[in-house]
Scaffold this motif. Structure first.
Motif, PDB file in Angstrom:
ATOM      1  N   ALA A   1      60.311 -47.592 -61.165  1.00 28.45           N
ATOM      2  CA  ALA A   1      61.484 -46.795 -60.814  1.00 28.45           C
ATOM      3  C   ALA A   1      62.501 -47.611 -60.026  1.00 28.45           C
ATOM      4  CB  ALA A   1      61.047 -45.566 -60.015  1.00 28.45           C
ATOM      5  N   THR A   2      62.020 -48.463 -59.131  1.00 30.53           N
ATOM      6  CA  THR A   2      62.934 -49.317 -58.361  1.00 30.53           C
ATOM      7  C   THR A   2      63.674 -50.292 -59.256  1.00 30.53           C
ATOM      8  OG1 THR A   2      61.461 -49.124 -56.444  1.00 30.53           O
ATOM      9  CG2 THR A   2      63.073 -50.911 -56.429  1.00 30.53           C
ATOM     10  N   LEU A   3      62.938 -50.906 -60.177  1.00 33.21           N
ATOM     11  CA  LEU A   3      63.585 -51.831 -61.115  1.00 33.21           C
ATOM     12  C   LEU A   3      64.593 -51.103 -62.003  1.00 33.21           C
ATOM     13  CD1 LEU A   3      60.526 -54.023 -62.196  1.00 33.21           C
ATOM     14  CD2 LEU A   3      62.374 -54.649 -60.630  1.00 33.21           C
ATOM     15  N   ALA A   4      64.251 -49.883 -62.427  1.00 31.64           N
ATOM     16  CA  ALA A   4      65.158 -49.117 -63.282  1.00 31.64           C
ATOM     17  C   ALA A   4      66.444 -48.767 -62.545  1.00 31.64           C
ATOM     18  CB  ALA A   4      64.461 -47.851 -63.771  1.00 31.64           C
ATOM     19  N   GLN A   5      66.331 -48.426 -61.248  1.00 33.28           N
ATOM     20  CA  GLN A   5      67.525 -48.106 -60.473  1.00 33.28           C
ATOM     21  C   GLN A   5      68.419 -49.326 -60.282  1.00 33.28           C
ATOM     22  OE1 GLN A   5      66.194 -46.276 -56.836  1.00 33.28           O
ATOM     23  NE2 GLN A   5      65.671 -44.321 -57.829  1.00 33.28           N
ATOM     24  N   LYS A   6      67.812 -50.507 -60.174  1.00 31.25           N
ATOM     25  CA  LYS A   6      68.611 -51.726 -60.037  1.00 31.25           C
ATOM     26  C   LYS A   6      69.330 -52.063 -61.344  1.00 31.25           C
ATOM     27  CE  LYS A   6      65.958 -53.866 -56.303  1.00 31.25           C
ATOM     28  NZ  LYS A   6      65.155 -55.064 -55.881  1.00 31.25           N
ATOM     29  N   ILE A   7      68.685 -51.782 -62.461  1.00 31.28           N
ATOM     30  CA  ILE A   7      69.329 -52.058 -63.756  1.00 31.28           C
ATOM     31  C   ILE A   7      70.519 -51.137 -63.958  1.00 31.28           C
ATOM     32  CG2 ILE A   7      69.011 -51.978 -66.263  1.00 31.28           C
ATOM     33  CD1 ILE A   7      66.105 -52.788 -65.791  1.00 31.28           C
ATOM     34  N   GLY A   8      70.317 -49.837 -63.755  1.00 30.45           N
ATOM     35  CA  GLY A   8      71.392 -48.869 -63.857  1.00 30.45           C
ATOM     36  C   GLY A   8      71.888 -48.673 -65.270  1.00 30.45           C
ATOM     37  N   GLY A   9      72.773 -47.689 -65.437  1.00 27.19           N
ATOM     38  CA  GLY A   9      73.385 -47.442 -66.719  1.00 27.19           C
ATOM     39  C   GLY A   9      72.395 -47.028 -67.797  1.00 27.19           C
ATOM     40  N   VAL A  10      72.729 -47.446 -69.034  1.00 26.00           N
ATOM     41  CA  VAL A  10      71.864 -47.133 -70.172  1.00 26.00           C
ATOM     42  C   VAL A  10      70.538 -47.872 -70.072  1.00 26.00           C
ATOM     43  CG1 VAL A  10      71.684 -47.159 -72.685  1.00 26.00           C
ATOM     44  CG2 VAL A  10      73.897 -46.737 -71.608  1.00 26.00           C
ATOM     45  N   GLY A  11      70.569 -49.053 -69.480  1.00 28.74           N
ATOM     46  CA  GLY A  11      69.338 -49.837 -69.324  1.00 28.74           C
ATOM     47  C   GLY A  11      68.304 -49.130 -68.484  1.00 28.74           C
ATOM     48  N   ASN A  12      68.757 -48.273 -67.578  1.00 32.68           N
ATOM     49  CA  ASN A  12      67.833 -47.500 -66.736  1.00 32.68           C
ATOM     50  C   ASN A  12      66.922 -46.643 -67.606  1.00 32.68           C
ATOM     51  OD1 ASN A  12      66.559 -45.833 -64.930  1.00 32.68           O
ATOM     52  ND2 ASN A  12      68.395 -45.215 -63.852  1.00 32.68           N
ATOM     53  N   SER A  13      67.515 -45.861 -68.491  1.00 32.06           N
ATOM     54  CA  SER A  13      66.738 -44.970 -69.357  1.00 32.06           C
ATOM     55  C   SER A  13      65.866 -45.756 -70.331  1.00 32.06           C
ATOM     56  CB  SER A  13      67.674 -44.050 -70.134  1.00 32.06           C
ATOM     57  OG  SER A  13      68.465 -43.279 -69.249  1.00 32.06           O
ATOM     58  N   ILE A  14      66.414 -46.863 -70.863  1.00 26.72           N
ATOM     59  CA  ILE A  14      65.643 -47.664 -71.816  1.00 26.72           C
ATOM     60  C   ILE A  14      64.421 -48.266 -71.141  1.00 26.72           C
ATOM     61  CG2 ILE A  14      65.675 -49.717 -73.264  1.00 26.72           C
ATOM     62  CD1 ILE A  14      68.627 -49.168 -73.804  1.00 26.72           C
ATOM     63  N   PHE A  15      64.602 -48.777 -69.919  1.00 20.31           N
ATOM     64  CA  PHE A  15      63.478 -49.395 -69.202  1.00 20.31           C
ATOM     65  C   PHE A  15      62.399 -48.366 -68.868  1.00 20.31           C
ATOM     66  CE2 PHE A  15      61.333 -50.752 -65.327  1.00 20.31           C
ATOM     67  CZ  PHE A  15      60.920 -52.022 -65.691  1.00 20.31           C
ATOM     68  N   ILE A  16      62.809 -47.188 -68.407  1.00 23.99           N
ATOM     69  CA  ILE A  16      61.834 -46.147 -68.052  1.00 23.99           C
ATOM     70  C   ILE A  16      61.085 -45.678 -69.300  1.00 23.99           C
ATOM     71  CG2 ILE A  16      61.610 -43.759 -67.258  1.00 23.99           C
ATOM     72  CD1 ILE A  16      63.796 -44.316 -65.250  1.00 23.99           C
ATOM     73  N   GLY A  17      61.832 -45.437 -70.405  1.00 24.33           N
ATOM     74  CA  GLY A  17      61.180 -45.009 -71.629  1.00 24.33           C
ATOM     75  C   GLY A  17      60.199 -46.038 -72.160  1.00 24.33           C
TER      76      GLY A  17
ATOM     77  N   SER B   1      60.800 -39.389 -61.953  1.00 25.73           N
ATOM     78  CA  SER B   1      61.575 -38.920 -60.803  1.00 25.73           C
ATOM     79  C   SER B   1      62.518 -40.001 -60.289  1.00 25.73           C
ATOM     80  CB  SER B   1      60.635 -38.481 -59.684  1.00 25.73           C
ATOM     81  OG  SER B   1      59.864 -39.577 -59.212  1.00 25.73           O
ATOM     82  N   GLY B   2      62.179 -41.270 -60.524  1.00 23.72           N
ATOM     83  CA  GLY B   2      63.044 -42.362 -60.105  1.00 23.72           C
ATOM     84  C   GLY B   2      64.207 -42.610 -61.029  1.00 23.72           C
ATOM     85  N   ALA B   3      64.277 -41.835 -62.112  1.00 21.80           N
ATOM     86  CA  ALA B   3      65.397 -42.016 -63.042  1.00 21.80           C
ATOM     87  C   ALA B   3      66.703 -41.541 -62.436  1.00 21.80           C
ATOM     88  CB  ALA B   3      65.110 -41.263 -64.345  1.00 21.80           C
ATOM     89  N   ARG B   4      66.600 -40.621 -61.475  1.00 18.22           N
ATOM     90  CA  ARG B   4      67.797 -40.125 -60.817  1.00 18.22           C
ATOM     91  C   ARG B   4      68.091 -40.956 -59.577  1.00 18.22           C
ATOM     92  NH1 ARG B   4      70.359 -37.372 -64.620  1.00 18.22           N
ATOM     93  NH2 ARG B   4      68.888 -35.981 -65.712  1.00 18.22           N
ATOM     94  N   PRO B   5      69.307 -41.458 -59.435  1.00 16.79           N
ATOM     95  CA  PRO B   5      69.646 -42.276 -58.263  1.00 16.79           C
ATOM     96  C   PRO B   5      69.672 -41.435 -56.998  1.00 16.79           C
ATOM     97  CG  PRO B   5      71.613 -41.797 -59.558  1.00 16.79           C
ATOM     98  CD  PRO B   5      70.457 -41.301 -60.357  1.00 16.79           C
ATOM     99  N   GLY B   6      69.436 -42.073 -55.882  1.00 17.16           N
ATOM    100  CA  GLY B   6      69.480 -41.406 -54.591  1.00 17.16           C
ATOM    101  C   GLY B   6      68.131 -40.925 -54.100  1.00 17.16           C
TER     102      GLY B   6
END
Length: 432
Positions: free
Chosen positions: A125-141, A181-186
């Motif tokens: 989740a931390t790595l996904a938040q750092k990537i951000g954008g569309v890459g966030n969802s792709i990394f989590i999926g 749950s880490g997909a949402r920022p904040g």
């Protein structure tokens, strides 16, 4: 062989009741043996003890739920844990089992699965938040797909499925909850994971302490006692088969068939043995059993006992097929009594957890007994009978030989367990 029998002395009213009951159970002039009443009383006592254990277990679960509910009820505790207290309650409900070993096993699996799954989930989740954008969802999926598929595959591995299947399930659940749950920022993923892990740990500690220190029920004791009982149950069943050898066809037809129930319970004991052995491996050192105890030997003995139960069922069918008592059957009675004595002797040795130093002599006597059985089917002894009767006698003798051989295997297995487990020395006079 000299043997002693323990006779329970009851009051006069109970004795009169037993006598009256024996008179009511007369069948063609025969009276049902008093051992059947002792057996019924023993079964009732065991059922009563099991009911008491179930009541104690229910009480312990209630106590544990009250203790973890204090996290919600008491304001100082609620201020510390907040809404995450529900995870402590869920942990108690999920891991609290009847046996201490089962509770320890599920608690260990839940703890390891939560730590590993939560840690990897927070990291992803931390790595996904750092990537951000569309890459966030792709990394989590992608992470959910890879770890979910790999964990599911490991569940099919027999060794992992046998002991750690629940831990793998908890790992997948925890990882998915945290990483999604880490997909949402904040969101403070690490803080949420830490609080939930703390509450799960509280629930684990409460469940383990109550289960281990308040009238614990040990899977190891249950497995050991059930195995010992099977030795005596099969010995009694074989004794009943021996008694039927001297009865006429009419008496056999009127005789109630009790061996089927006993042998059926032995034949259906495999799954129970495997579960108890798995739970026993999680249990700490207590009384007779400790870590690295050879529970595999118990599983092996259980397998041999099931094979013996199948032979006893076939043996009884052959005895019923015999039309009349013969000298061959009478000789089988003498040999069968030796088998019964051996089973009871080995069962007592297991119960007392003492070595039987004369087991080599017992094995030699069983070998001699098997050779004696082979002489029963000689042509001179069975040529006077009809073909169907010859077949019945030959089948009966063959099954007796197989029973003797299987009992010999049991003696060897018990001897190996006594050596590996370090049973105390016990010298037993051999007279069969």
């Amino acid at each position: 062989m000299e043997s002693s029998h323990a006779i329970s002395i009851t009051n006069e009213e109970e004795n009169n009741n037993n006598i009256t009951q024996m008179k009511k159970n007369k069948t063609n002039g025969s009276i049902v043996p008093t051992t059947s009443y002792l057996k019924d009383n023993n079964n009732k006592q065991k059922k009563s003890e099991h009911d008491i254990k179930k009541l104690i277990h229910s009480t312990k679960v209630g106590i544990s739920l009250v203790l973890v509910s204090l996290l919600y009820i008491l304001n100082p505790l609620f201020d510390q844990v907040g809404e995450n207290a529900m995870w402590a309650i869920m942990t108690v409900v999920v891991i609290f089992e009847f046996n201490a070993g089962a509770t320890l096993g599920k608690g260990f699996n839940r703890g390891i699965g939560t730590i590993v799954g939560g840690g990897l989930g927070c990291l992803a989740a931390t790595l996904a938040q750092k990537i951000g954008g569309v890459g966030n969802s792709i990394f989590i999926g992608s992470s959910v797909y890879i770890l979910g598929s790999c964990a599911t595959y490991f569940r099919f591995v027999p060794r992992i499925k046998k002991r750690y299947d629940y831990g793998v399930v908890v790992f997948m659940l925890t990882f998915n909850l945290v990483v999604v749950s880490g997909a949402r920022p904040g969101l403070k993923v690490w803080e949420i994971a830490r609080e939930r892990l703390l509450n799960i740990l509280i629930g684990f500690i409460v469940a383990i302490c109550v289960n281990l220190f308040v009238f614990p029920t040990w899977a190891s004791d249950e497995l050991h006692d059930s195995l010992v009982e099977r030795f005596h149950h099969l010995a009694n069943t074989i004794q009943g088969c021996i008694e039927e050898c001297s009865k006429s066809v009419k008496e056999k037809e009127n005789q109630p068939d009790t061996s089927f129930t006993v042998c059926k319970s032995v034949l259906n004991s495999k799954s129970k043995d495997e579960s108890l052995a798995n739970f026993a491996k999680w249990e700490p050192w207590h009384r007779k059993f400790g870590f690295s105890y050879p529970w595999e030997k118990y599983l092996k003995m259980g397998e041999v006992l099931r094979e013996l139960a199948a032979l006893v069922l076939a043996l009884q069918c052959c005895i019923h097929a015999s039309k009349k008592p013969t000298e061959s059957l009478k000789q089988c009675e003498t040999i069968g009594s030796k088998v019964v004595w051996t089973l009871r002797e080995v069962g007592d040795s297991m119960k007392q957890m003492r070595k039987c130093e004369e087991r080599d002599s017992i094995i030699a006597k069983l070998k001699t007994t098997r050779e004696e059985l082979s002489l029963v089917t000689s042509t001179s002894m069975i040529e006077e009978f009809e073909n169907d009767e010859r077949l019945a006698i030959a089948s009966l003798v063959f099954l007796f030989m197989e029973v003797v051989e299987k009992v010999g295997e049991l003696v060897i297995e018990v001897g190996e367990l006594q050596d590996v487990a370090g049973f105390r020395t016990r010298v037993t006079p051999v007279s069969m």
